[in-house]
Design an enzyme around this catalytic site. Sequence first.
Site, PDB file in Angstrom:
ATOM      1  N   SER A  83      -9.780   2.052   2.875  1.00  0.00           N
ATOM      2  CA  SER A  83      -8.881   2.771   2.007  1.00  0.00           C
ATOM      3  C   SER A  83      -7.883   1.891   1.263  1.00  0.00           C
ATOM      4  O   SER A  83      -7.318   2.327   0.257  1.00  0.00           O
ATOM      5  CB  SER A  83      -8.101   3.796   2.835  1.00  0.00           C
ATOM      6  OG  SER A  83      -7.276   3.142   3.774  1.00  0.00           O
ATOM      7  N   LYS A 109       0.856  -1.194   0.000  1.00  0.00           N
ATOM      8  CA  LYS A 109       0.000   0.000   0.000  1.00  0.00           C
ATOM      9  C   LYS A 109       0.891   1.242   0.000  1.00  0.00           C
ATOM     10  O   LYS A 109       1.913   1.278   0.693  1.00  0.00           O
ATOM     11  CB  LYS A 109      -0.898  -0.017   1.247  1.00  0.00           C
ATOM     12  CG  LYS A 109      -1.957   1.089   1.274  1.00  0.00           C
ATOM     13  CD  LYS A 109      -2.829   0.968   2.542  1.00  0.00           C
ATOM     14  CE  LYS A 109      -3.922   2.033   2.578  1.00  0.00           C
ATOM     15  NZ  LYS A 109      -4.752   1.938   3.794  1.00  0.00           N
ATOM     16  N   SER A 117     -10.085  -0.337   7.097  1.00  0.00           N
ATOM     17  CA  SER A 117      -9.472  -0.153   5.778  1.00  0.00           C
ATOM     18  C   SER A 117      -8.797  -1.392   5.196  1.00  0.00           C
ATOM     19  O   SER A 117      -8.406  -1.391   4.036  1.00  0.00           O
ATOM     20  CB  SER A 117      -8.457   0.981   5.819  1.00  0.00           C
ATOM     21  OG  SER A 117      -9.133   2.216   5.830  1.00  0.00           O
TER      22      SER A 117
END
Lengths: 97, 487, 489
Positions: B155, B80, B179
């Site tokens: 997210s 990420k 997330s």
Amino acid sequence: MPKDQSIDINYVADLARLKLSDEEKETMSNQLNDILGHFEQLNAVDVSGIEPMAHALKVHNVWREGDEAGPVFSPSVVNQLAPESRDNQVVVPKVVE
Amino acid sequence: MSDLYQLEISQLQKGFADKSFTSVELMRSVIERTESVEGRINAFIDRDIESALQQAEAADERRSKGQSLGPLDGIPVGIKDILAVKDQPLRCASKMLDSYISPYDATCIENLKNSGAIIWGRLNMDEFAMGSSTENSAYGVTANPWNLDCIPGGSSGGSAASVAAGETIVSIGTDTGGSIRQPAALCGVVGMKPTYGLISRYGLVAFASSLDQVGPFSRTVKDSALLLESLVSHDPKDSTSLKREKESYSQVLDSPLRKLTLGIPKEFFSEGLDPEVKEIVTSAIEWYRTQGHSIVEISLPHSELCVPVYYIIATAEASSNLARFDGVRYSHRSKEAENMLELFSNSRGEGFGAEVKRRIMLGTYVLSSGYYDAYYLRAQKVRSLIRGDFEQAFDQVDAILTPTTPTPAFNRGEKSDDPLSMYLSDIFTISVNLAGLPALSVPVGFTKNQLPVGMQVIGRAFGEADILGIAHAFERSHSYYQMRPSL
Amino acid sequence: MKYEAVIGLEIHVQLKTKSKMFSSAPYEYGKSPNTLTDAVVLGLPGTLPVLNYEAIEKCAQLGLMLGCSIAKVCKWDRKNYFYPDSPKNYQLTQNEEPLCLGGSVEIEMPGSSRNIEGEHRWVQLNRIHLEEDPGKLTHTAFDSLIDFNRAGVPLAEIVTEPDLFSSEEAVAFLNALRNLIIYAGISDCDMEKGQMRCDANVSLRLKGSDALGTRTEMKNLNSISNVKSAIEYEIKRQAKVLDSGESVVQETRRWDATKNASYSLRSKEEAHDYRYFPDPDLLPVEMDRDRVEVLKEELPERPFDRQRRYQKEFSLPYTITSVLCANRELSDFFESTLGLFDAPKAIANYITNDLLRELSAHSKEGDSALNITDTKMKPELLAELVEVVESGLISKQIAKEVFTEMFLNGKSPKSIIEEKGLSQSNDSGEIEALCLEAIASNPKAVSQFLDGNTKAINALKGPVMKATKGKANPAMLDELLQKLIQKGQ
Ligand SMILES: [Mg+2]
Ligand SMILES: [Zn+2]
């Protein structure tokens, strides 16, 4: 929290150092007041005698072992990262004190 | 050979050992797959193909010398875009850090490198991890591989979508209020948020420091367990990283699951829960009953307060954490700045997207003079109550089962103009962060529209082995983990 | 003047640690810009603070030295404000619960002359808390430059009560505080190096009133004399404002030492809304009570206590003790020497006269006085010197020469005396011959002496001393001359 509280968008944007367009201010005011309205349900909770929880852990006493000097960056790291630099220092518009 | 990207870690390791294929071949398969689907998915912000192949080569070389570093050696792990990798971009999907290159490695990245994992790309996300749909990225939206018109969740949407689409074997993401678990559920993969303090946060760009945790994404529970083993370490650079004996989560999965008491919180099955999701999760819970586990109804009475408590605490911390992005030392600097005040305000006004600005404003407001006690302090107290709810529940049960999300993946743009309804979509996942507990999401079925549904398994603090075991048992008795989106 | 000034001070002191408060980057004054940073110091994305426990101990020690009570738990808050020298745009500090509460500092006001002890008084403190130093800004004509070397250095912020009532008291307070901190080894308090920085809050009220007037805050007071001038300037300014019937505006003012005036920093007077909240990255530290007790026991004697003891135990005069105790190094040197040779007065005299003279003579121009530790001077050397003088091996006159030599080369007094042949000649044969010669060549002095003028003997001593280059033991010489004169009768 006070009822009918509406957010002073200019004051908060100033504190947060965020330049917002008039349009942004308008939409954001509405959205934030909406959200703050939803937060009002917290008022109904009896929190007397409840300790605030600042950390997810109930752990204390964490520190670095020994006061010994560790590695440092070369000033070139600062130079490479900074949008503007001179003499190994970060340059900003003149700060008026 | 070209389907290597589909395999799970144990199969890949067996293939490496048998010399059926190499890491380089695996990496090529993953790259090829990515090239063919990425145009539709947009899971990545950056990919360094050359570096990935070099890392694969190094893994093959180690293996040929008998110096393999373990089960992750030579396995691509997607990262990420919020975790620092030395000499790679670290943009947090924001214009603010458009040209920022990290001069150091996050501790969890260091751990992955020491396990021989191939650090593979920078995965898309909501800007600074703020969002539930990966629509708040300065680098485009990511599509849900099961339905390209749907959001992948957020997210960590890129982390979930890349695993679901076969663009990597596993990936890592971060979870502040769901997330990892929410996008995992919406993309039909396994995603886990470990206990707060289990994985170092050093090198994770902070959104809300008291809530953030790094965690794995994978197509199978065992792969998440293997990845977790590598990520966990005590880190002297993070004061909130705990000293604990290392556990072998993957080995635990080889022995049969003991009989457990599983709690079903009634508050999670009330109105607002999509009927199809409810049905699918309820039938998964029924399966556990048929396996001899006892299912008990429990109550987490403060559940409905989680959203306000979470959005007060998370935005307050975020408003302060994101103050460092100011145009002075490394972030975007406005060209329209005559003085220092303008440099700060214009740089931040230009660099941050709408959702980030909204949360900074909210967080600044709840901490500001005159409002601190009413919002922030009160939220911290209610947070204690929420943790108390879980403590009481875990006196009674070994784990808690809930739906991960109230609905399956929704359409792109559906909620993007209504932040409050977007915030409410986190309703099932955020209490876990507030209490600091471990939880994962495992696929338990599909809707009629072929959208995956996830079940959340919440454990006691450091009960990672338990919840992995619970999820693994279900997974191996069902075939959902073998389902692939048609792309 | 019909007004009374009420003054409170905020003093930031850099704690002497090897590494910074929340990272292991080292700090040293005067290093070239941005050579003492790391990812944490620069506040790079993803970095986290980890506490340097030494900073907590040093601050606790400081608190104990100043009579504060030490908090049970040491907690951290974020103070949020944007400033280019602040890497995270929040400062880690202690708002809710400072590490040290209360306390007081004994001050001595100037006496009517340098040799007369002034009045003593205790000034009350409010608190001492820990915080991190920001970086340093340098301004050019058209922009500002930032050096982050100093960022993250541990600071103790000492906040007094509004318990000072004149610029002289403020000066006495700062001198006493500085001395206490140096005694405790917590900081060197060199204001020129920024190791000690002072802000002053000043307000006026009518004499006899208990109410506090509106205060202003003076910044940029980087020497004790600046503090004095700025306070005096501000008292006059406020008096003028009040006399004209206007009211004082609460504001921050910056002292300009070159113009000897302060000016308002209205630009910084926008809302001070610091949005303090507990730092989530740092966990609370429980202060170990046993350890606090140990720190308390290890505290050095306070300078005024030491001074009183010297006056009482060694009957040393105020003039000497005030010099000796104003500097821990000097008084420690005194005590070490005293431990080797028990002659407090003589030792104190050598330190306050000869040693101080040599130290200032050998300091480089513009530098603060040389430290003893930078020289070859050792307590063993001084003890030996005092011993040889007391035993009569050399005269006090010769001792001065030996002292200088010893100070420069670190040689022992005995070896210097030996090398240079400085010992008082006790060779009575040689001296007897010289004495007889003196008697023979000055019959006038002899007869005056015999007539009862005892001082006349000095005229005979002179030539002998001259011939022996002062090495003759004066007492012995006196005795010998008398004997020879009587014998000659
Ligand atoms: Mg202050
Ligand atoms: Zn301060």
